[in-house]
Write a protein that holds these residues in place. Sequence first.
Motif, mmCIF file in Angstrom:
data_model
loop_
_atom_site.group_PDB
_atom_site.id
_atom_site.type_symbol
_atom_site.label_atom_id
_atom_site.label_comp_id
_atom_site.label_asym_id
_atom_site.label_seq_id
_atom_site.Cartn_x
_atom_site.Cartn_y
_atom_site.Cartn_z
ATOM 1 N N SER A 138 0.846 -1.184 0.000
ATOM 2 C CA SER A 138 0.000 0.000 0.000
ATOM 3 C C SER A 138 0.888 1.243 0.000
ATOM 4 C CB SER A 138 -0.885 -0.008 1.241
ATOM 5 O OG SER A 138 -1.628 1.178 1.315
ATOM 6 N N PRO A 139 0.520 2.270 -0.743
ATOM 7 C CA PRO A 139 1.338 3.483 -0.746
ATOM 8 C C PRO A 139 1.235 4.274 0.561
ATOM 9 C CG PRO A 139 -0.593 3.793 -2.104
ATOM 10 C CD PRO A 139 -0.584 2.346 -1.682
ATOM 11 N N VAL A 140 0.261 3.924 1.407
ATOM 12 C CA VAL A 140 0.067 4.623 2.678
ATOM 13 C C VAL A 140 0.377 3.648 3.805
ATOM 14 C CG1 VAL A 140 -1.586 5.877 4.109
ATOM 15 C CG2 VAL A 140 -1.745 6.012 1.626
ATOM 16 N N SER A 141 1.204 4.074 4.757
ATOM 17 C CA SER A 141 1.572 3.191 5.856
ATOM 18 C C SER A 141 0.416 3.040 6.848
ATOM 19 C CB SER A 141 2.798 3.735 6.587
ATOM 20 O OG SER A 141 2.458 4.913 7.288
ATOM 21 N N THR A 142 0.534 2.042 7.685
ATOM 22 C CA THR A 142 -0.516 1.751 8.672
ATOM 23 C C THR A 142 -0.674 2.898 9.673
ATOM 24 O OG1 THR A 142 0.053 -0.576 8.468
ATOM 25 C CG2 THR A 142 -1.301 0.035 10.343
ATOM 26 N N GLY A 143 0.438 3.503 10.065
ATOM 27 C CA GLY A 143 0.376 4.621 11.011
ATOM 28 C C GLY A 143 -0.440 5.784 10.477
ATOM 29 N N TRP A 144 -0.224 6.102 9.201
ATOM 30 C CA TRP A 144 -0.989 7.200 8.601
ATOM 31 C C TRP A 144 -2.465 6.849 8.483
ATOM 32 C CZ3 TRP A 144 0.509 11.874 8.737
ATOM 33 C CH2 TRP A 144 1.860 12.199 8.673
ATOM 34 N N LEU A 145 -2.775 5.573 8.231
ATOM 35 C CA LEU A 145 -4.184 5.168 8.165
ATOM 36 C C LEU A 145 -4.861 5.324 9.524
ATOM 37 C CD1 LEU A 145 -4.064 2.005 5.894
ATOM 38 C CD2 LEU A 145 -5.036 4.231 5.368
ATOM 39 N N VAL A 146 -4.137 4.992 10.599
ATOM 40 C CA VAL A 146 -4.700 5.146 11.944
ATOM 41 C C VAL A 146 -4.954 6.625 12.243
ATOM 42 C CG1 VAL A 146 -4.159 4.877 14.396
ATOM 43 C CG2 VAL A 146 -3.704 3.009 12.810
ATOM 44 N N ILE A 147 -3.991 7.468 11.895
ATOM 45 C CA ILE A 147 -4.160 8.905 12.127
ATOM 46 C C ILE A 147 -5.333 9.448 11.317
ATOM 47 C CG2 ILE A 147 -3.077 11.162 11.738
ATOM 48 C CD1 ILE A 147 -0.396 9.811 12.462
ATOM 49 N N LEU A 148 -5.443 9.020 10.067
ATOM 50 C CA LEU A 148 -6.557 9.469 9.224
ATOM 51 C C LEU A 148 -7.903 9.010 9.790
ATOM 52 C CD1 LEU A 148 -7.450 10.828 6.586
ATOM 53 C CD2 LEU A 148 -7.240 8.603 5.497
ATOM 54 N N ALA A 149 -7.965 7.755 10.251
ATOM 55 C CA ALA A 149 -9.207 7.245 10.839
ATOM 56 C C ALA A 149 -9.568 8.035 12.100
ATOM 57 C CB ALA A 149 -9.070 5.765 11.157
ATOM 58 N N PHE A 150 -8.555 8.385 12.908
ATOM 59 C CA PHE A 150 -8.836 9.156 14.118
ATOM 60 C C PHE A 150 -9.357 10.549 13.770
ATOM 61 C CE2 PHE A 150 -7.495 12.196 17.373
ATOM 62 C CZ PHE A 150 -8.203 11.692 18.451
ATOM 63 N N VAL A 151 -8.765 11.162 12.758
ATOM 64 C CA VAL A 151 -9.211 12.506 12.364
ATOM 65 C C VAL A 151 -10.640 12.463 11.848
ATOM 66 C CG1 VAL A 151 -8.838 14.341 10.667
ATOM 67 C CG2 VAL A 151 -6.899 13.396 11.925
ATOM 68 N N VAL A 152 -10.944 11.434 11.045
ATOM 69 C CA VAL A 152 -12.278 11.348 10.459
ATOM 70 C C VAL A 152 -13.308 10.945 11.511
ATOM 71 C CG1 VAL A 152 -13.690 10.086 8.794
ATOM 72 C CG2 VAL A 152 -11.421 10.883 8.147
ATOM 73 N N CYS A 153 -13.013 9.896 12.288
ATOM 74 C CA CYS A 153 -13.993 9.366 13.248
ATOM 75 C C CYS A 153 -13.869 9.972 14.639
ATOM 76 C CB CYS A 153 -13.841 7.853 13.347
ATOM 77 S SG CYS A 153 -14.123 7.016 11.785
ATOM 78 N N GLY A 154 -12.715 10.521 14.964
ATOM 79 C CA GLY A 154 -12.501 11.064 16.310
ATOM 80 C C GLY A 154 -13.420 12.220 16.624
ATOM 81 N N GLY A 155 -13.616 13.102 15.652
ATOM 82 C CA GLY A 155 -14.523 14.231 15.876
ATOM 83 C C GLY A 155 -15.932 13.770 16.173
ATOM 84 N N LEU A 156 -16.365 12.732 15.464
ATOM 85 C CA LEU A 156 -17.693 12.171 15.701
ATOM 86 C C LEU A 156 -17.796 11.582 17.112
ATOM 87 C CD1 LEU A 156 -20.484 11.322 14.594
ATOM 88 C CD2 LEU A 156 -19.391 9.225 13.806
#
Length: 79
Positions: free
Chosen positions: A37-55
Amino acid sequence: MAQTPQQRKANEKYAKHEAAKRGKGQISIKQKQHSKSPVSTGWLVILAFVVCGGLIFELLRIVPELWSAVGSMFGRLTA
């Protein structure tokens, strides 16, 4: 008409024999390439937190208000 397994085996044997006569090596089998994958697992976790964390934080803020509203409504109905 489709080949039977016996015909397929005979054809492969014949092809190997003919390739040996021509001096060619065996037919190479292509390996499946394991793409990363061109995106590492760490960046996916950060992205998921940004998207779902606010909710999640918004729900944590709203839930106590909802409970107090339901409690006051229930209190008015029983009184």
